[in-house]
Motif scaffolding. Structure first.
Motif, mmCIF file in Angstrom:
data_model
loop_
_atom_site.group_PDB
_atom_site.id
_atom_site.type_symbol
_atom_site.label_atom_id
_atom_site.label_comp_id
_atom_site.label_asym_id
_atom_site.label_seq_id
_atom_site.Cartn_x
_atom_site.Cartn_y
_atom_site.Cartn_z
ATOM 1 N N ILE A 121 0.845 -1.184 0.000
ATOM 2 C CA ILE A 121 0.000 0.000 0.000
ATOM 3 C C ILE A 121 0.882 1.236 0.000
ATOM 4 O O ILE A 121 1.991 1.218 0.557
ATOM 5 C CB ILE A 121 -0.961 0.001 1.217
ATOM 6 N N ASN A 122 0.410 2.290 -0.660
ATOM 7 C CA ASN A 122 1.127 3.567 -0.695
ATOM 8 C C ASN A 122 0.216 4.626 -0.083
ATOM 9 O O ASN A 122 -0.897 4.856 -0.571
ATOM 10 C CB ASN A 122 1.467 3.934 -2.150
ATOM 11 N N VAL A 123 0.676 5.242 1.000
ATOM 12 C CA VAL A 123 -0.075 6.300 1.661
ATOM 13 C C VAL A 123 0.676 7.620 1.539
ATOM 14 O O VAL A 123 1.892 7.642 1.323
ATOM 15 C CB VAL A 123 -0.334 5.970 3.149
ATOM 16 N N LEU A 124 -0.058 8.719 1.683
ATOM 17 C CA LEU A 124 0.530 10.047 1.569
ATOM 18 C C LEU A 124 0.758 10.649 2.948
ATOM 19 O O LEU A 124 0.003 10.391 3.891
ATOM 20 C CB LEU A 124 -0.369 10.966 0.754
ATOM 21 N N ARG B 245 -4.624 10.513 3.318
ATOM 22 C CA ARG B 245 -5.082 10.097 1.995
ATOM 23 C C ARG B 245 -4.319 8.864 1.486
ATOM 24 O O ARG B 245 -3.227 8.531 1.926
ATOM 25 C CB ARG B 245 -4.947 11.249 1.001
ATOM 26 N N LEU B 246 -4.950 8.203 0.531
ATOM 27 C CA LEU B 246 -4.424 6.994 -0.096
ATOM 28 C C LEU B 246 -3.907 7.311 -1.486
ATOM 29 O O LEU B 246 -4.590 7.975 -2.273
ATOM 30 C CB LEU B 246 -5.531 5.940 -0.197
ATOM 31 N N HIS B 247 -2.714 6.819 -1.809
ATOM 32 C CA HIS B 247 -2.225 6.908 -3.185
ATOM 33 C C HIS B 247 -2.662 5.680 -3.972
ATOM 34 O O HIS B 247 -3.323 5.782 -5.000
ATOM 35 C CB HIS B 247 -0.707 7.060 -3.235
ATOM 36 N N HIS B 248 -2.313 4.478 -3.484
ATOM 37 C CA HIS B 248 -2.804 3.281 -4.164
ATOM 38 C C HIS B 248 -2.679 2.042 -3.292
ATOM 39 O O HIS B 248 -1.915 2.002 -2.332
ATOM 40 C CB HIS B 248 -2.088 3.049 -5.500
#
Length: 318
Positions: free
Chosen positions: A159-162, A218-221
């Motif tokens: 997972i990629n988070v901001l 927020r979520l990136h992907h």
């Protein structure tokens, strides 16, 4: 010689994630028919899904909501004792979360909000998947038959988070939960804008990248893996045939060396199809510092990054 910190191996892997969607029916149709996950349970406005190579009963919770985004991301501990120790470390750090009874497919969990604003859970007890008649593999060491629909996503991967402050966010994850920094991106004369971390020997379980707006959480992907590069190329054809626009890829990442493809599911969340990525077997791995995207080549082979990849995240801002 400075004393080397003792590495921490108390969290095992990314267990599951909850995605929020304002287009529940269409998002569910996408994840089942296009992305290729199996629906294992549905109740109270949420669907619980799994990929064919996931050993746990469910790895994705899809929940109807007013806007897209990350409901929570959950990390599985290696033991009940490790779970208690990590919760104690969080609380010693000033994090005030709460124990919840659990959810479909897993037991009690400690729920908290990370400094970068994402809700996270730590848990240990989980329900293993037992393939029913017709879905069992001929291989007893595989949880389910690999005969798949659509893209045929195999297993949850990363997972990629901001985060507004990338170094602070990754230091928190490292110091309290045991994530290991594998690579980071520090452009010349600028602060760190990306960090790639893992729990065991993968290139990454978690990416933390710079939030481009005045927002948190927020979520990136979210990414699921497939078995090989050819499956990523096949996914591109599947998306095109079934009417899903490709945002970025197929191509190769410089960092992690993974082969990738990105789309937006109908609710607006960015979803990746991922394959490969290097593995780390050295206990004294030295984090790799990048100064540019792909050493001046954008991606590993030179494909330009679309502007939406740096600007779009969920929830989408007004």
């Amino acid at each position: 010689m400075a004393e080397t910190p003792e590495p921490m191996y108390e969290l095992a892997h990314l267990g599951h994630a909850e995605l929020l969607t304002p287009a529940y029916d269409r998002s569910l149709e996408f994840f089942v028919d296009v992305y290729g996950l199996d629906l294992v349970h549905e109740s109270d406005g949420s669907a619980y899904l799994r990929a064919w190579s996931d050993h746990d009963l469910t790895t994705l919770k899809l929940t109807a909501a007013d806007q897209a985004g990350l409901g929570h991301v959950a990390w599985r501990a290696v033991s009940p004792q490790a779970l208690e120790r990590r919760v104690a470390a969080l609380e010693a750090r000033g994090i005030r979360g709460e124990w919840i009874d659990g959810d479909f497919g897993h037991g009690k969990a400690y729920s908290f909000v990370s400094p970068s604003g994402q809700r996270m859970e730590l848990y240990y007890e989980t329900e293993k998947y037992r393939a029913p008649r017709g879905k069992a593999s001929y291989l007893p060491n595989q949880p389910q038959s690999s005969v798949a629909r659509g893209v045929g996503a195999a297993r949850i991967d990363h997972i990629n988070v901001l985060a507004q402050d990338v170094p602070a966010a990754r230091e928190f994850m490292s110091e309290t939960l045991g994530f290991k920094l594998r690579e980071h991106l520090i452009p010349p004369g600028q602060p760190e804008v990306g960090a790639w971390l893992s729990l065991m020997n993968k290139a990454h379980d978690l990416a933390i990248t710079k939030e481009p707006a005045q927002a948190t959480g927020r979520l990136h992907h979210l990414a699921y893996a497939v078995e090989n590069r050819e499956d990523v190329l096949r996914a591109a054809d599947v998306f095109c045939e079934l009417g899903t626009d490709i945002e970025f890829g197929p191509a190769k990442h410089s960092r992690t060396q993974g082969f990738f493809l990105y789309v937006l599911e109908p609710g607006g969340n960015r979803i990746e199809v991922f394959s490969g990525g290097f593995h780390i077997f050295s206990p004294d791995w030295e984090p790799v510092t990048w100064t540019t995207e792909g050493q001046g080549r954008s991606t590993a082979w030179g494909l330009d990054v679309p502007s939406s990849f740096h600007s779009h995240a969920t929830p989408v801002l007004p």
